[in-house]
Design an enzyme around this catalytic site. Structure first.
Site, PDB file in Angstrom:
ATOM      1  N   CYS A   1       0.819  -1.228   0.000  1.00  9.80           N
ATOM      2  CA  CYS A   1       0.000   0.000   0.000  1.00  9.80           C
ATOM      3  C   CYS A   1       0.848   1.272   0.000  1.00  9.80           C
ATOM      4  O   CYS A   1       0.390   2.332  -0.406  1.00  9.80           O
ATOM      5  CB  CYS A   1      -0.953  -0.003   1.189  1.00  9.80           C
ATOM      6  SG  CYS A   1      -2.099  -1.377   1.095  1.00  9.80           S
TER       7      CYS A   1
ATOM      8  N   HIS B   1      -4.011   7.026   1.577  1.00  7.06           N
ATOM      9  CA  HIS B   1      -4.202   5.708   0.963  1.00  7.06           C
ATOM     10  C   HIS B   1      -5.601   5.217   1.328  1.00  7.06           C
ATOM     11  O   HIS B   1      -6.015   5.322   2.483  1.00  7.06           O
ATOM     12  CB  HIS B   1      -3.144   4.732   1.469  1.00  7.06           C
ATOM     13  CG  HIS B   1      -3.499   3.306   1.238  1.00  7.06           C
ATOM     14  ND1 HIS B   1      -3.829   2.831  -0.015  1.00  7.06           N
ATOM     15  CD2 HIS B   1      -3.610   2.252   2.085  1.00  7.06           C
ATOM     16  CE1 HIS B   1      -4.116   1.545   0.077  1.00  7.06           C
ATOM     17  NE2 HIS B   1      -3.993   1.184   1.336  1.00  7.06           N
TER      18      HIS B   1
ATOM     19  N   ASN C   1     -10.048  -0.897  -1.783  1.00  8.52           N
ATOM     20  CA  ASN C   1      -8.621  -0.648  -1.582  1.00  8.52           C
ATOM     21  C   ASN C   1      -7.870  -1.209  -2.789  1.00  8.52           C
ATOM     22  O   ASN C   1      -7.876  -2.416  -3.018  1.00  8.52           O
ATOM     23  CB  ASN C   1      -8.188  -1.338  -0.273  1.00  8.52           C
ATOM     24  CG  ASN C   1      -6.724  -1.146   0.049  1.00  8.52           C
ATOM     25  OD1 ASN C   1      -5.929  -0.772  -0.804  1.00  8.52           O
ATOM     26  ND2 ASN C   1      -6.357  -1.424   1.294  1.00  8.52           N
TER      27      ASN C   1
HETATM   28  N1  COA Z   1     -18.949  -9.758   6.156  1.00 11.46           N
HETATM   29  C1  COA Z   1     -19.586 -10.058   7.283  1.00 11.46           C
HETATM   30  N2  COA Z   1     -18.963 -10.326   8.434  1.00 11.46           N
HETATM   31  C2  COA Z   1     -17.631 -10.286   8.445  1.00 11.46           C
HETATM   32  C3  COA Z   1     -16.882  -9.982   7.276  1.00 11.46           C
HETATM   33  C4  COA Z   1     -17.603  -9.708   6.106  1.00 11.46           C
HETATM   34  N3  COA Z   1     -16.988  -9.398   4.947  1.00 11.46           N
HETATM   35  N4  COA Z   1     -15.574 -10.030   7.588  1.00 11.46           N
HETATM   36  C5  COA Z   1     -15.481 -10.345   8.890  1.00 11.46           C
HETATM   37  N5  COA Z   1     -16.728 -10.509   9.410  1.00 11.46           N
HETATM   38  C6  COA Z   1     -17.094 -10.838  10.778  1.00 11.46           C
HETATM   39  C7  COA Z   1     -16.018 -11.624  11.500  1.00 11.46           C
HETATM   40  O1  COA Z   1     -16.127 -12.994  11.194  1.00 11.46           O
HETATM   41  C8  COA Z   1     -16.354 -11.313  12.938  1.00 11.46           C
HETATM   42  O2  COA Z   1     -17.412 -12.156  13.321  1.00 11.46           O
HETATM   43  P1  COA Z   1     -17.517 -12.713  14.856  1.00 11.46           P
HETATM   44  O3  COA Z   1     -17.608 -11.484  15.713  1.00 11.46           O
HETATM   45  O4  COA Z   1     -18.762 -13.512  14.798  1.00 11.46           O
HETATM   46  O5  COA Z   1     -16.268 -13.491  15.053  1.00 11.46           O
HETATM   47  C9  COA Z   1     -16.882  -9.893  12.902  1.00 11.46           C
HETATM   48  O6  COA Z   1     -17.243  -9.650  11.540  1.00 11.46           O
HETATM   49  C10 COA Z   1     -15.888  -8.864  13.367  1.00 11.46           C
HETATM   50  O7  COA Z   1     -14.637  -9.147  12.756  1.00 11.46           O
HETATM   51  P2  COA Z   1     -13.416  -8.163  12.898  1.00 11.46           P
HETATM   52  O8  COA Z   1     -12.304  -8.665  12.031  1.00 11.46           O
HETATM   53  O9  COA Z   1     -13.115  -7.917  14.345  1.00 11.46           O
HETATM   54  O10 COA Z   1     -14.084  -6.873  12.271  1.00 11.46           O
HETATM   55  P3  COA Z   1     -13.649  -5.367  12.288  1.00 11.46           P
HETATM   56  O11 COA Z   1     -14.701  -4.552  12.897  1.00 11.46           O
HETATM   57  O12 COA Z   1     -12.253  -5.188  12.785  1.00 11.46           O
HETATM   58  O13 COA Z   1     -13.642  -5.035  10.736  1.00 11.46           O
HETATM   59  C11 COA Z   1     -12.050  -4.852   8.970  1.00 11.46           C
HETATM   60  C12 COA Z   1     -12.827  -5.795   9.877  1.00 11.46           C
HETATM   61  C13 COA Z   1     -11.134  -5.696   8.103  1.00 11.46           C
HETATM   62  C14 COA Z   1     -13.017  -4.091   8.092  1.00 11.46           C
HETATM   63  C15 COA Z   1     -11.255  -3.843   9.828  1.00 11.46           C
HETATM   64  O14 COA Z   1     -10.560  -4.535  10.833  1.00 11.46           O
HETATM   65  C16 COA Z   1     -10.314  -3.039   9.044  1.00 11.46           C
HETATM   66  O15 COA Z   1     -10.692  -2.289   8.178  1.00 11.46           O
HETATM   67  N6  COA Z   1      -8.999  -3.130   9.311  1.00 11.46           N
HETATM   68  C17 COA Z   1      -8.019  -2.459   8.532  1.00 11.46           C
HETATM   69  C18 COA Z   1      -7.827  -3.232   7.289  1.00 11.46           C
HETATM   70  C19 COA Z   1      -7.030  -2.508   6.253  1.00 11.46           C
HETATM   71  O16 COA Z   1      -7.078  -1.323   6.147  1.00 11.46           O
HETATM   72  N7  COA Z   1      -6.289  -3.288   5.463  1.00 11.46           N
HETATM   73  C20 COA Z   1      -5.538  -2.782   4.403  1.00 11.46           C
HETATM   74  C21 COA Z   1      -4.341  -2.129   4.946  1.00 11.46           C
HETATM   75  S1  COA Z   1      -3.547  -1.251   3.746  1.00 11.46           S
END
Ligand code: COA
Length: 349
Positions: A114, A276, A306
């Site tokens: 990224c 980004h 992204n």
């Molecule tokens: N649809 C539905 N549910 C989903 C899902 C999706 N696409 N992806 C994950 N979940 C669920 C998980 O299984 C979890 O379920 P559980 O509570 O029953 O175990 C729940 O949602 C929460 O998961 P979690 O990973 O803690 O979610 P979050 O609130 O942290 O959101 C992201 C996930 C990935 C959106 C978030 O963490 C994020 O944006 N992080 C930064 C990622 C990023 O920027 N990456 C690129 C870097 S350059």
């Protein structure tokens, strides 16, 4: 010493639009979950066979060359940033050189995920400042759709990423107070496995239990990519989303402030911040932290997801086309991603 300006900019987005609802065909997710957590409404996917990371980069490059008003023969160096190359090797730079029928000029591939575009910009800036090159073609492109786990198992990652390409032409200027003012590059390899694709690779389980390859029973020729690895979906990216989020909201403001302070500016002086496009929630957090108005920040993640290395130049290109960047504007680009790596570039347009 000359300063580096962006003399031309362009982007290319593949035609196929995939909405959040379209993803329900493959996995258990919802439009509501994706929009609430990431701000993404849709993304674009490249044609499965007719388009590659390089061919999209070529289209973006043609647009940037036209915008700069130069001939392709004027280009004296290529830099290509991607994490989804056409081949494991050689890199996309030479494929682009071939496709555009450029002279036998140098082609450098950048692998900083990224942060790839800002890292590449920094490298180009050094070449321009020293007088080594006069027209650098910097291309960033990603075809993520070919390498994501579209089952429910991979939904925390696959819903976030999209395909796109963008390119800039970098030239020297003798005008004072124009162009790239400074770039700032950082890394922290302690977190390398938090957002990574472990296999295929040559690590042989050397680093961490989490980043393992299942080749216990594999023949020697299978160790790079075994059938077991595929069965266990080890050939897809892994991400601890919350850990990425936590680090990103600290490092983004830090590296933006580093660029501003180095040049004696404050956030109030910024005309436009191009963060980004990792997640709209991260960008909103950064905006709040730096007390920036809505018109000082450009986001387009809702349309593209992204797009990793392509995300900053794609946003820059759209912002420019929308008239959000004018000559003399103070523009900051800031990136954070896998590695971890993070970086910023401050420029006077
Ligand atoms: N649809 C539905 N549910 C989903 C899902 C999706 N696409 N992806 C994950 N979940 C669920 C998980 O299984 C979890 O379920 P559980 O509570 O029953 O175990 C729940 O949602 C929460 O998961 P979690 O990973 O803690 O979610 P979050 O609130 O942290 O959101 C992201 C996930 C990935 C959106 C978030 O963490 C994020 O944006 N992080 C930064 C990622 C990023 O920027 N990456 C690129 C870097 S350059």
């Amino acid at each position: 010493m000359p300063q580096t300006i962006i003399a031309g900019i362009g982007h290319y987005v593949p035609a196929q639009t995939i909405t959040n609802t379209d993803l329900l065909k493959f996995m258990d997710t919802s439009d509501e979950w994706i929009q609430e957590r990431t701000g993404i409404k849709e993304r674009h996917y490249a044609h499965r066979t007719a388009e590659t990371t390089t061919t999209m980069g070529v289209e973006a490059a043609k647009n940037a060359i036209t915008h700069a008003g130069i001939k392709k023969e004027d280009i004296d160096f290529i830099i290509f940033a991607t994490l989804s190359p056409d081949y494991y090797f050689p890199g996309c730079g030479v494929l682009l050189q071939r496709a555009l029928e450029l002279d036998e000029i140098g082609a450098l591939d950048i692998r900083n995920q990224c942060s790839g575009f800002v890292y590449a910009l920094s490298v180009a800036d050094q070449f321009i400042k020293t007088g080594m090159y006069k027209n650098i073609l910097l291309v960033a492109s990603e075809k993520h759709s070919f390498g994501l786990d579209f089952s429910t198992r991979g939904r925390n990652i696959s819903v976030i990423f999209g395909d796109a390409a963008a390119a800039v032409i970098l030239q020297p200027t003798e005008k004072e107070n124009q162009g790239i003012l400074s770039t700032h590059l950082h890394s922290d390899g302690k977190s390398a496995e938090i957002l990574a694709m472990y296999n295929p690779g040559t690590h042989a389980n050397h680093w961490q239990e989490k980043a393992y390859a299942h080749f216990d029973d594999a023949a020697i020729g299978e160790m790079f990519m075994s059938h077991a690895m595929i069965d266990e979906a080890q050939n897809f990216p892994n991400m601890d989303g919350p850990a990425v989020f936590k680090k990103a909201v600290v490092k983004f403001p830090e590296v933006i402030m580093e660029a501003l302070q180095k040049n004696n500016f404050t956030p109030a002086d910024l005309n436009l911040l191009i963060p980004h496009q990792a997640n709209l929630r991260i960008a909103q957090f950064v905006q709040q932290k730096l007390k920036l108005r809505d018109d000082q920040v450009f986001n387009n993640i809702e349309k593209y997801g992204n797009t990793t290395a392509a995300s900053i130049p794609l946003a820059l290109s759209e912002a420019y086309q929308a008239g959000r960047i004018k000559e003399g504007d103070l523009v900051c680009m800031a990136a954070f991603g896998s590695g971890f790596t993070w970086a910023s570039a401050l420029m006077r347009w």
